[in-house]
Scaffold this motif. Structure first.
Motif, short mmCIF file in Angstrom:
data_model
loop_
_atom_site.label_atom_id
_atom_site.label_comp_id
_atom_site.label_asym_id
_atom_site.label_seq_id
_atom_site.Cartn_x
_atom_site.Cartn_y
_atom_site.Cartn_z
N ALA A 1 9.29 -10.89 -11.02
CA ALA A 1 9.80 -9.77 -10.36
C ALA A 1 9.83 -8.93 -10.67
N ASN A 2 9.48 -8.49 -12.24
CA ASN A 2 9.60 -7.02 -12.96
C ASN A 2 8.29 -6.41 -12.64
N GLY A 3 7.16 -6.47 -11.24
CA GLY A 3 6.30 -5.88 -11.00
C GLY A 3 4.90 -6.25 -11.68
N ASP A 4 4.71 -7.14 -12.18
CA ASP A 4 4.13 -7.67 -13.10
C ASP A 4 2.86 -8.60 -11.76
N LEU A 5 1.31 -7.81 -12.31
CA LEU A 5 0.89 -8.69 -10.97
C LEU A 5 -0.33 -9.59 -11.45
N LEU A 6 -1.10 -10.66 -10.89
CA LEU A 6 -2.32 -12.00 -11.33
C LEU A 6 -2.65 -11.28 -10.28
N LEU A 7 -4.39 -11.27 -10.44
CA LEU A 7 -5.04 -11.12 -9.37
C LEU A 7 -6.40 -11.87 -9.87
N VAL A 8 -6.99 -12.64 -8.70
CA VAL A 8 -8.14 -13.17 -9.43
C VAL A 8 -9.37 -13.31 -8.04
N ASN A 9 -10.36 -13.16 -8.65
CA ASN A 9 -11.25 -12.81 -7.91
C ASN A 9 -12.35 -13.25 -7.36
N GLN A 10 -13.28 -13.42 -6.28
CA GLN A 10 -14.83 -14.34 -6.45
C GLN A 10 -15.58 -14.01 -7.79
N ALA A 11 -15.56 -12.82 -8.68
CA ALA A 11 -16.09 -13.16 -9.48
C ALA A 11 -15.86 -13.94 -10.46
N GLY A 12 -14.36 -14.17 -10.71
CA GLY A 12 -14.03 -14.85 -11.34
C GLY A 12 -13.10 -14.26 -12.48
N GLN A 13 -12.92 -12.86 -12.35
CA GLN A 13 -12.18 -11.61 -13.31
C GLN A 13 -10.55 -12.36 -12.73
N LEU A 14 -10.22 -12.21 -13.57
CA LEU A 14 -8.62 -12.22 -13.84
C LEU A 14 -7.92 -10.44 -14.41
N LEU A 15 -6.92 -10.24 -12.93
CA LEU A 15 -6.99 -8.85 -13.00
C LEU A 15 -5.08 -8.47 -12.82
N GLN A 16 -4.91 -8.19 -14.20
CA GLN A 16 -3.52 -7.33 -14.74
C GLN A 16 -3.16 -6.09 -14.61
N GLY A 17 -1.80 -5.68 -13.75
CA GLY A 17 -0.98 -4.56 -13.53
C GLY A 17 0.41 -5.12 -13.20
N ASN A 18 0.38 -3.69 -12.82
CA ASN A 18 2.32 -3.61 -12.47
C ASN A 18 2.28 -2.76 -11.22
N VAL A 19 2.86 -3.04 -10.04
CA VAL A 19 2.96 -1.75 -9.01
C VAL A 19 4.00 -1.18 -8.84
N ALA A 20 4.51 -1.20 -9.15
CA ALA A 20 5.21 0.06 -9.97
C ALA A 20 4.21 1.18 -10.54
N THR A 21 2.95 0.82 -11.64
CA THR A 21 2.44 1.71 -11.81
C THR A 21 1.11 1.95 -10.87
N ALA A 22 0.46 1.26 -10.37
CA ALA A 22 -0.83 0.78 -9.41
C ALA A 22 -1.69 0.53 -10.35
N ALA A 23 -1.66 0.50 -12.61
CA ALA A 23 -3.02 0.40 -12.70
C ALA A 23 -3.22 -1.07 -13.08
#
Length: 373
Positions: A307-329
């Protein structure tokens, strides 16, 4: 072949993908000769040894219980946050691609052969609620009603497609399922297959005519926020339900024409991601989109948006990616990559459960702050 097709196709049963997966099926002798000869959509799932190392495709929370679905009709549930797993009673042996719970007891799973399963005991036992032949006949009946007495070329084309769907047999898979409560649910899949229910799955209705998907593109993912339903698919397809009309969808304009495999929503914020690490954010409910710059071009297979815009992605390489939609980083989390992941679920303040082609894995990441939606 797209990553979603790879993860959710019969090719998963191939020797190459199963090598090292640790899946050992109990002796077929434990089944009767009649059961052994049945098609997968009527043959009960075999008991599996080392089941938590089998190919699993989706995970969900059912109250305090965790539930995962995967290959060969395998459904597992855990009472202790993933420390140990038990195998559920499942009447089919097909690949199951998605699972959704409306509450601690009522849940639905979907997968190949157009199957939708239902549980009333939190995932311990399941029954068939819909199959591919019935789904195809529902689409055909709707097409016949709409095409009767008209020369509309689009309706005639839809009727032809519906007849072909029936003739093909129950071979079209569902790829995602979402229940907003114990009565209202939506299932989407290959070739634009989409069904909805308003009575907990006792009856299903086709929604093919309620969205602009005349090319019958695959539909991969469903998300919900602020009372709106969102659907993502191939060729940049994104849909949003119309205000006050949950089962009619408007197509959203996106800056991408590749496949979206995952879609997450929280309030007015959305994230759509997929092929070759392409990911996009919206801060206005899908009206406009901006690129998320991911540090990897591996295809994104699942996502969680808080709800605060924090984002977690997981990709085919098995990496976990973290960011925030407000900053796009977005950055890669310093965790051990998980082999061939398919889905991710937050199970605690700093813990995640990942499903994958080599089973289920728990990952501790101290910096994770996102909430599951």
């Amino acid at each position: 072949m797209s990553i979603a097709t790879l993860f959710k196709s019969p090719l998963l049963s191939g020797v190459g993908l199963m090598l090292g997966a640790g899946l050992v099926i109990a002796s077929v002798a434990s089944q009767s000769p009649v059961d052994a000869l049945r098609e997968a959509d009527t043959r009960p799932a075999l008991e599996a040894a080392h089941a938590s190392h089998a190919a699993m495709l989706a995970v969900a929370q059912a109250g305090q219980r965790l539930v995962s679905v995967g290959e060969h009709g395998l459904i597992l549930f855990s009472e202790d946050q993933g420390q140990t797993w038990q195998q559920a009673k499942v009447p089919v042996s097909v690949t199951l691609t998605a699972v959704s719970f409306a509450n601690a007891l009522q849940g639905w799973a979907a997968g190949h052969y157009g199957l939708i399963l239902h549980t009333e005991d939190g995932g311990q036992s399941w029954t068939v609620q819909m199959d591919g032949q019935r789904a195809a006949n529902l689409v055909l009946k709707e097409a016949e009603v709409r095409a009767e007495g008209t020369d509309d070329r689009q309706l005639k084309r839809a009727l032809f497609s519906a007849k072909r769907l029936v003739a093909d047999g129950p071979d079209k898979p569902f790829l995602d399922i979402h229940f907003r409560n114990a009565r209202e649910g939506l299932a989407v899949g290959a070739y634009g297959l989409i069904l909805a229910t308003v009575d907990g799955g006792n009856r299903w209705m086709p929604l093919n005519y309620n969205m602009a998907n005349s090319g019958e593109r695959h539909l991969y993912s469903i998300a919900e926020a602020n009372g709106y339903l969102y659907i993502a698919g191939e060729e940049g397809l994104l849909f949003r339900s119309q205000p006050g009309n949950d089962w009619h969808f408007d197509r959203l304009k996106t800056p991408y024409d590749g496949s979206f495999f995952t879609l997450s929503a929280a309030g007015e914020q959305l994230v759509a991601a997929g092929l070759k690490g392409n990911a996009f954010r919206s801060l206005d409910g899908g009206d406009s989109w901006q690129t998320l710059d991911l540090p990897s071009d591996a295809s994104v297979v699942d996502s969680i948006l808080g709800a605060n815009g924090d984002l977690l992605l997981v990709n085919q390489a098995g990496q976990l990616l973290q960011g925030n939609v407000a900053t796009a980083a977005v950055r890669v989390l310093p965790s051990q990559p998980v082999a061939a992941p398919t889905a991710v679920l937050r199970t605690g303040q700093n813990s995640l459960l990942l499903s994958g082609l080599r089973g289920l894995a728990q990952v501790l990441v101290p910096s994770v702050q996102v909430l599951s939606n």
